[in-house]
Motif scaffolding. Structure first.
Motif, PDB file in Angstrom:
ATOM      1  N   LEU A  41      -1.709   8.386  -6.691  1.00  0.00           N
ATOM      2  CA  LEU A  41      -1.267   7.942  -5.376  1.00  0.00           C
ATOM      3  C   LEU A  41      -1.822   6.550  -5.093  1.00  0.00           C
ATOM      4  O   LEU A  41      -3.032   6.347  -5.072  1.00  0.00           O
ATOM      5  CB  LEU A  41      -1.730   8.917  -4.295  1.00  0.00           C
ATOM      6  N   LEU A  42      -0.915   5.597  -4.863  1.00  0.00           N
ATOM      7  CA  LEU A  42      -1.286   4.235  -4.510  1.00  0.00           C
ATOM      8  C   LEU A  42      -0.823   4.006  -3.071  1.00  0.00           C
ATOM      9  O   LEU A  42       0.382   3.966  -2.797  1.00  0.00           O
ATOM     10  CB  LEU A  42      -0.624   3.210  -5.441  1.00  0.00           C
ATOM     11  N   ASP A  43      -1.763   3.870  -2.157  1.00  0.00           N
ATOM     12  CA  ASP A  43      -1.436   3.832  -0.734  1.00  0.00           C
ATOM     13  C   ASP A  43      -1.758   2.472  -0.136  1.00  0.00           C
ATOM     14  O   ASP A  43      -2.822   1.900  -0.387  1.00  0.00           O
ATOM     15  CB  ASP A  43      -2.209   4.926   0.007  1.00  0.00           C
ATOM     16  N   LEU A  61      10.911  -4.977   9.227  1.00  0.00           N
ATOM     17  CA  LEU A  61       9.807  -4.432   8.437  1.00  0.00           C
ATOM     18  C   LEU A  61      10.294  -4.039   7.040  1.00  0.00           C
ATOM     19  O   LEU A  61      11.270  -3.299   6.894  1.00  0.00           O
ATOM     20  CB  LEU A  61       9.195  -3.217   9.129  1.00  0.00           C
ATOM     21  N   VAL A  62       9.608  -4.541   6.031  1.00  0.00           N
ATOM     22  CA  VAL A  62       9.926  -4.216   4.642  1.00  0.00           C
ATOM     23  C   VAL A  62       8.612  -4.006   3.887  1.00  0.00           C
ATOM     24  O   VAL A  62       7.683  -4.819   3.993  1.00  0.00           O
ATOM     25  CB  VAL A  62      10.728  -5.333   3.947  1.00  0.00           C
ATOM     26  N   VAL A  63       8.542  -2.925   3.127  1.00  0.00           N
ATOM     27  CA  VAL A  63       7.392  -2.654   2.261  1.00  0.00           C
ATOM     28  C   VAL A  63       7.848  -2.775   0.816  1.00  0.00           C
ATOM     29  O   VAL A  63       8.800  -2.113   0.394  1.00  0.00           O
ATOM     30  CB  VAL A  63       6.816  -1.248   2.512  1.00  0.00           C
ATOM     31  N   LYS A  64       7.161  -3.637   0.064  1.00  0.00           N
ATOM     32  CA  LYS A  64       7.490  -3.822  -1.347  1.00  0.00           C
ATOM     33  C   LYS A  64       6.233  -3.699  -2.195  1.00  0.00           C
ATOM     34  O   LYS A  64       5.151  -4.114  -1.773  1.00  0.00           O
ATOM     35  CB  LYS A  64       8.131  -5.203  -1.586  1.00  0.00           C
ATOM     36  N   TRP A  65       6.407  -3.129  -3.376  1.00  0.00           N
ATOM     37  CA  TRP A  65       5.339  -3.079  -4.368  1.00  0.00           C
ATOM     38  C   TRP A  65       5.788  -3.850  -5.602  1.00  0.00           C
ATOM     39  O   TRP A  65       6.949  -3.752  -6.037  1.00  0.00           O
ATOM     40  CB  TRP A  65       5.025  -1.643  -4.773  1.00  0.00           C
ATOM     41  N   LYS A  96      10.056  11.494  -2.067  1.00  0.00           N
ATOM     42  CA  LYS A  96       9.970  12.309  -0.859  1.00  0.00           C
ATOM     43  C   LYS A  96       8.559  12.346  -0.285  1.00  0.00           C
ATOM     44  O   LYS A  96       8.343  12.895   0.803  1.00  0.00           O
ATOM     45  CB  LYS A  96      10.440  13.737  -1.155  1.00  0.00           C
ATOM     46  N   HIS A  97       7.613  11.774  -1.008  1.00  0.00           N
ATOM     47  CA  HIS A  97       6.230  11.787  -0.536  1.00  0.00           C
ATOM     48  C   HIS A  97       6.088  10.954   0.728  1.00  0.00           C
ATOM     49  O   HIS A  97       6.552   9.814   0.797  1.00  0.00           O
ATOM     50  CB  HIS A  97       5.288  11.245  -1.600  1.00  0.00           C
ATOM     51  N   ARG A  98       5.416  11.513   1.729  1.00  0.00           N
ATOM     52  CA  ARG A  98       5.173  10.823   2.994  1.00  0.00           C
ATOM     53  C   ARG A  98       3.684  10.556   3.177  1.00  0.00           C
ATOM     54  O   ARG A  98       2.870  11.459   3.034  1.00  0.00           O
ATOM     55  CB  ARG A  98       5.676  11.648   4.176  1.00  0.00           C
ATOM     56  N   ARG A 108       5.244   4.243   2.797  1.00  0.00           N
ATOM     57  CA  ARG A 108       4.566   3.010   2.389  1.00  0.00           C
ATOM     58  C   ARG A 108       3.939   3.112   0.996  1.00  0.00           C
ATOM     59  O   ARG A 108       3.621   2.109   0.368  1.00  0.00           O
ATOM     60  CB  ARG A 108       3.461   2.681   3.389  1.00  0.00           C
ATOM     61  N   ALA A 109       3.707   4.334   0.486  1.00  0.00           N
ATOM     62  CA  ALA A 109       2.899   4.537  -0.720  1.00  0.00           C
ATOM     63  C   ALA A 109       3.741   4.789  -1.966  1.00  0.00           C
ATOM     64  O   ALA A 109       4.918   5.152  -1.900  1.00  0.00           O
ATOM     65  CB  ALA A 109       1.938   5.705  -0.511  1.00  0.00           C
TER      66      ALA A 109
END
Length: 278
Positions: A41-43, A61-65, A96-98, A108-109
């Motif tokens: 898990l990378l949070d 809002l945008v979350v990118k890895w 599906k992980h929250r 976000r993770a």
């Protein structure tokens, strides 16, 4: 004084209000084991402006890895849309992980199912809005312990003794050393270490050639394999017997076990051949 105090509060409020999006914590496991069946898990925890949270639309809002130096993201999530796994992480995430039930942070993770060595590297979380952005980077090492590790020896007709240790299928790049004795180990000098890479894994060998006159007594040799980036270390040992030309097995413990079995077989044979004596 009252006017000055009010002015300070006004300036502080303005400054706090000006703070946009901010990543407060990036939690990335430093070391995970290759193909272990466990998830990683990378949070990426962040905060938004109060007015952005109050709007409930989280517009912009945008979350990118990102992975290593690639300019393209390996994950993207925009509130109101489904999260996307991309590039090297395609098909390797639990989408599906929250991380929370909040609409601005729930996806976000990265939840990586059963990470393998090709996912070892730098991970960057980038969070942005229309007005601001923030990012943070951390490294995750996915290490593979040895598939094989053994140490052996043999004596040449010339009397020279060769001590060799071999490890196969290791990641990332390992180190190897040979020692004399199991307690208060003395590192052998001038050991020849060779490392080769094949299919993202490393093979490594360490060899030491000794003059037979330097090891005239029964002696234990220890091979130490280390993966520095993973803080991983394992050893194998073998016992050298000056009266024979090569070991009966690859490790000292197995060697002793084999000798005991041979002795038992001889005793049983004697019993079966001479029952009257017993």
């Amino acid at each position: 004084m009252v006017i000055m105090h009010s002015l300070v509060l006004l300036i502080a409020t303005a400054l706090l209000g000006a703070v946009g999006i901010q990543i407060t914590d990036l939690r990335v496991p430093s070391v995970v084991r290759n193909n272990s069946g466990s998830a990683a898990l990378l949070d990426c925890d962040y905060t938004l402006k109060p007015e952005e949270l109050a709007a409930h639309s989280y517009a912009g809002l945008v979350v990118k890895w990102y992975f290593n130096s690639s300019p393209s993201p390996v994950y993207q999530w925009i509130p109101g849309q489904k999260p996307q796994d991309l590039g090297i992480l395609k098909g390797k995430l639990d989408l599906k992980h929250r991380s929370s039930d909040h609409g601005a942070t729930m996806y976000r993770a990265l939840y990586i199912r059963n990470p393998t060595t090709e996912l070892s590297g730098e991970y960057k979380c980038l969070v942005s809005t229309f007005d601001d952005e923030d990012f943070m980077t951390k490294k995750m090492v996915v290490f593979a312990p040895e598939k094989k590790l053994y140490v052996t020896w043999w004596k040449h007709d010339s009397g020279v003794v060769n001590i060799t240790c071999i490890a196969q299928g290791v990641y990332p790049e390992p180190k190897m050393a040979l020692y004399l004795g199991s307690k208060n180990k003395d590192s052998l000098k001038d050991v020849v270490v060779e490392v080769t890479k094949e299919h993202r894994c490393y093979d490594i060998s360490a060899t030491k050639v000794l003059d037979g006159t330097d090891v005239q007594a029964t002696t234990m040799f220890v091979c130490e394999l280390r993966i520095p980036e993973a803080n991983y270390m394992v050893t194998r040992s073998i016992v050298y017997y000056p009266g024979i030309s090569h070991p009966l097995s690859e490790s000292g413990a197995d060697d002793l076990h084999c000798r005991r079995i041979i002795v038992m077989m001889i005793l049983l044979a004697l019993v079966s051949l001479s029952p009257a004596v017993w």
